[in-house]
Write an enzyme that holds these catalytic residues in place. Structure first.
Site, PDB file in Angstrom:
ATOM      1  N   THR A 243      50.533 -12.592  52.821  1.00  0.00           N
ATOM      2  CA  THR A 243      51.653 -13.490  52.537  1.00  0.00           C
ATOM      3  C   THR A 243      52.742 -13.266  53.569  1.00  0.00           C
ATOM      4  OG1 THR A 243      53.560 -13.913  51.114  1.00  0.00           O
ATOM      5  CG2 THR A 243      52.460 -11.843  50.733  1.00  0.00           C
TER       6      THR A 243
ATOM      7  N   GLY B  73      48.034 -13.609  47.609  1.00  0.00           N
ATOM      8  CA  GLY B  73      49.273 -12.912  47.263  1.00  0.00           C
ATOM      9  C   GLY B  73      49.228 -12.503  45.804  1.00  0.00           C
TER      10      GLY B  73
ATOM     11  N   ARG C  47      60.262 -16.874  49.799  1.00  0.00           N
ATOM     12  CA  ARG C  47      60.351 -17.035  48.340  1.00  0.00           C
ATOM     13  C   ARG C  47      61.429 -16.097  47.798  1.00  0.00           C
ATOM     14  NH1 ARG C  47      55.846 -20.106  45.583  1.00  0.00           N
ATOM     15  NH2 ARG C  47      54.555 -19.352  47.246  1.00  0.00           N
TER      16      ARG C  47
ATOM     17  N   ASP D 234      55.655 -13.693  52.956  1.00  0.00           N
ATOM     18  CA  ASP D 234      56.821 -13.199  52.198  1.00  0.00           C
ATOM     19  C   ASP D 234      56.849 -11.667  52.137  1.00  0.00           C
ATOM     20  OD1 ASP D 234      57.017 -15.897  51.707  1.00  0.00           O
ATOM     21  OD2 ASP D 234      56.239 -15.780  49.676  1.00  0.00           O
TER      22      ASP D 234
ATOM     23  N   ARG E 179      54.114 -20.198  59.251  1.00  0.00           N
ATOM     24  CA  ARG E 179      52.758 -19.939  58.730  1.00  0.00           C
ATOM     25  C   ARG E 179      51.663 -20.410  59.690  1.00  0.00           C
ATOM     26  NH1 ARG E 179      53.338 -21.830  52.601  1.00  0.00           N
ATOM     27  NH2 ARG E 179      51.576 -23.118  53.232  1.00  0.00           N
TER      28      ARG E 179
ATOM     29  N   ARG F 162      79.191 -22.656  68.628  1.00  0.00           N
ATOM     30  CA  ARG F 162      78.785 -23.004  67.260  1.00  0.00           C
ATOM     31  C   ARG F 162      78.299 -21.801  66.453  1.00  0.00           C
ATOM     32  NH1 ARG F 162      75.321 -28.509  68.410  1.00  0.00           N
ATOM     33  NH2 ARG F 162      77.031 -29.953  67.997  1.00  0.00           N
TER      34      ARG F 162
ATOM     35  N   GLU G 174      65.474 -18.525  52.151  1.00  0.00           N
ATOM     36  CA  GLU G 174      65.468 -19.784  51.386  1.00  0.00           C
ATOM     37  C   GLU G 174      65.889 -19.630  49.923  1.00  0.00           C
ATOM     38  OE1 GLU G 174      61.449 -21.326  51.356  1.00  0.00           O
ATOM     39  OE2 GLU G 174      60.629 -19.496  50.487  1.00  0.00           O
TER      40      GLU G 174
HETATM   41  O1  F6P Z   1      54.573 -17.895  49.642  1.00  0.00           O
HETATM   42  C1  F6P Z   1      54.533 -18.410  50.923  1.00  0.00           C
HETATM   43  C2  F6P Z   1      55.485 -19.557  51.085  1.00  0.00           C
HETATM   44  O2  F6P Z   1      55.433 -19.997  52.430  1.00  0.00           O
HETATM   45  C3  F6P Z   1      56.926 -19.263  50.678  1.00  0.00           C
HETATM   46  O3  F6P Z   1      57.612 -18.503  51.642  1.00  0.00           O
HETATM   47  C4  F6P Z   1      57.447 -20.657  50.466  1.00  0.00           C
HETATM   48  O4  F6P Z   1      58.532 -20.644  49.566  1.00  0.00           O
HETATM   49  C5  F6P Z   1      56.262 -21.395  49.895  1.00  0.00           C
HETATM   50  O5  F6P Z   1      55.110 -20.652  50.250  1.00  0.00           O
HETATM   51  C6  F6P Z   1      56.096 -22.812  50.376  1.00  0.00           C
HETATM   52  O6  F6P Z   1      55.022 -23.388  49.722  1.00  0.00           O
HETATM   53  P1  F6P Z   1      54.339 -24.742  50.146  1.00  0.00           P
HETATM   54  O7  F6P Z   1      53.360 -24.448  51.246  1.00  0.00           O
HETATM   55  O8  F6P Z   1      53.644 -25.200  48.924  1.00  0.00           O
HETATM   56  O9  F6P Z   1      55.407 -25.679  50.615  1.00  0.00           O
END
Ligand code: F6P
Length: 364
Positions: free
Chosen positions: A144, A120, A190, A146, A291, A181, A241
């Site tokens: 990525t 990334g 990110r 993201d 992921r 609900r 997040e």
């Molecule tokens: O950049 C990819 C990502 O999955 C983000 O979306 C997330 O905030 C971060 O990495 C999480 O990182 P780690 O794998 O270190 O918990």
């Protein structure tokens, strides 16, 4: 052939930063294309960290390594790291050390003259600096979940992550309807809200919360109450997040070693929403499930096109470039231009307009 005669055709490849779906498919494409040119690809294990181990960790990647199921699998067969920057490497005594010269010396001792980095923007920044310092030629392949790398419409891993988030909304809908609900799904991304925006539209969310659009709890509650008045007994909310609390604070967790990661905004908002609506609200944090998944066909396709292009750029003698997907084609752009800005959601863009036109609220 002697080592000397093929020296300029020994390429190293590594995966860097967080893993995602499609990394193995990029490697497969690069290895197959390099092999067709009679070149050798050396796979560095654990990202740049593998070059700082003693002995350095690497292996020759051959087409036969990708004969079976590897291309279809999530993760990275080489391993990766997102917390060991060689310019500020965490040492066992807690201090940080610049180990860039050591790393470059190792790459040179392996007779590598060009490097393909699958990463990334953060990884590209580091790899670009390193390779410039060591006079090693560099090509970047953007990956990525993201999707925040500039100058490419899509990065490897994003499409599959969106599919996971969309499926999660599909699974939350029946349980939300069964219990009257609000179901709130927290997704990664990110500082960019692309996953939430894409999955929110595809998965029929009522509210999408992204860091690019400030919200008010009262507005989310208003939307939920209007859904109820319209005769529906549940609501789906998707939240990115990095969405901040209404008083502007990031919701982060501090891990061992001081590393911070986003997490927990959905739980926070569920508690707040209960004060403003007559519904119960429950949070689901999707996390790394986005992921560690096998790549869908779009990511396999993108990964294949990008892996091939990366090797062809080396063949053309073009370096300091990132391969990119633009207007249904593979192109290349300067790494420096790609890392200048983070690609975030345009609040006035087409997808935000689409969502609003569907009645989806951004809480603003
Ligand atoms: O950049 C990819 C990502 O999955 C983000 O979306 C997330 O905030 C971060 O990495 C999480 O990182 P780690 O794998 O270190 O918990």
């Amino acid at each position: 052939m002697s080592r000397e005669s093929i020296m300029s055709k020994r390429i190293a490849i590594l995966t860097s930063g967080g893993d995602c779906a499609g990394l193995n498919a990029v490697m497969r494409a690069a290895v197959l294309r390099a092999d067709s040119l009679g070149w050798e690809i050396l796979g560095i294990e654990n990202g740049t960290a593998g070059l700082l181990d003693d002995p350095p960790r690497y292996r020759i990647l051959k087409p036969s390594d990708f004969d079976g199921s590897v291309m279809r699998r999530g993760g990275t067969i080489l391993g990766t790291t997102n917390s060991r920057n060689p310019f500020s490497y965490p040492m066992p005594d807690g201090s940080k050390k610049d180990r860039s010269d050591e790393l470059i010396a190792t790459l040179k001792s392996l007779e590598v003259e060009s490097l393909i980095g699958i990463g990334g923007d953060g990884s590209f920044d580091i790899l670009n600096r390193l390779t410039k310092q060591g006079d090693i030629k560099f090509i970047g392949v953007p990956k990525t979940i993201d999707n925040d790398v500039s100058l490419t419409d899509m990065s490897v891993g994003f499409d599959t992550a969106v599919a996971v988030a969309t499926e999660a909304l599909d699974r939350l809908q029946p349980t939300a309807a069964s219990h009257d609900r609000i179901m709130m799904l927290e997704v990664m991304g990110r500082d960019a809200g692309h996953i939430a925006l894409h999955a929110g539209i595809a998965g029929g969310a009522d509210v999408i919360l992204i860091p690019e659009i400030p919200y008010k709890i009262e507005n989310i509650a208003k939307k939920i109450e209007s859904v109820k008045k319209g005769g529906r007994n549940f609501s789906l909310v998707i939240v990115s997040e990095a969405v901040k609390t209404p008083d502007g604070k990031k919701h982060q967790v501090v891990y061992h070693g001081g590393e911070t990661r986003y997490g927990g905004i959905a739980d926070y908002l569920c508690v707040k929403l209960a004060e403003h609506t007559s519904y119960e609200a429950r949070a689901t944090v999707l996390g790394h499930v986005q992921r560690g998944v096998d790549p869908g066909h779009t990511d396999r396709l993108l990964a294949s096109a990008m892996g091939v292009k990366a090797v062809e750029l080396i063949a053309e003698g073009k370096f300091g470039r990132m391969v990119a997907w633009q207007n249904r084609n593979i192109v290349d752009v300067a790494i420096e231009d790609a890392v200048k800005d983070c690609f975030t959601v345009n609040p006035k863009g087409m997808l935000v307009h689409t969502a609003r036109s569907l009645g989806i609220s951004f809480g603003d």
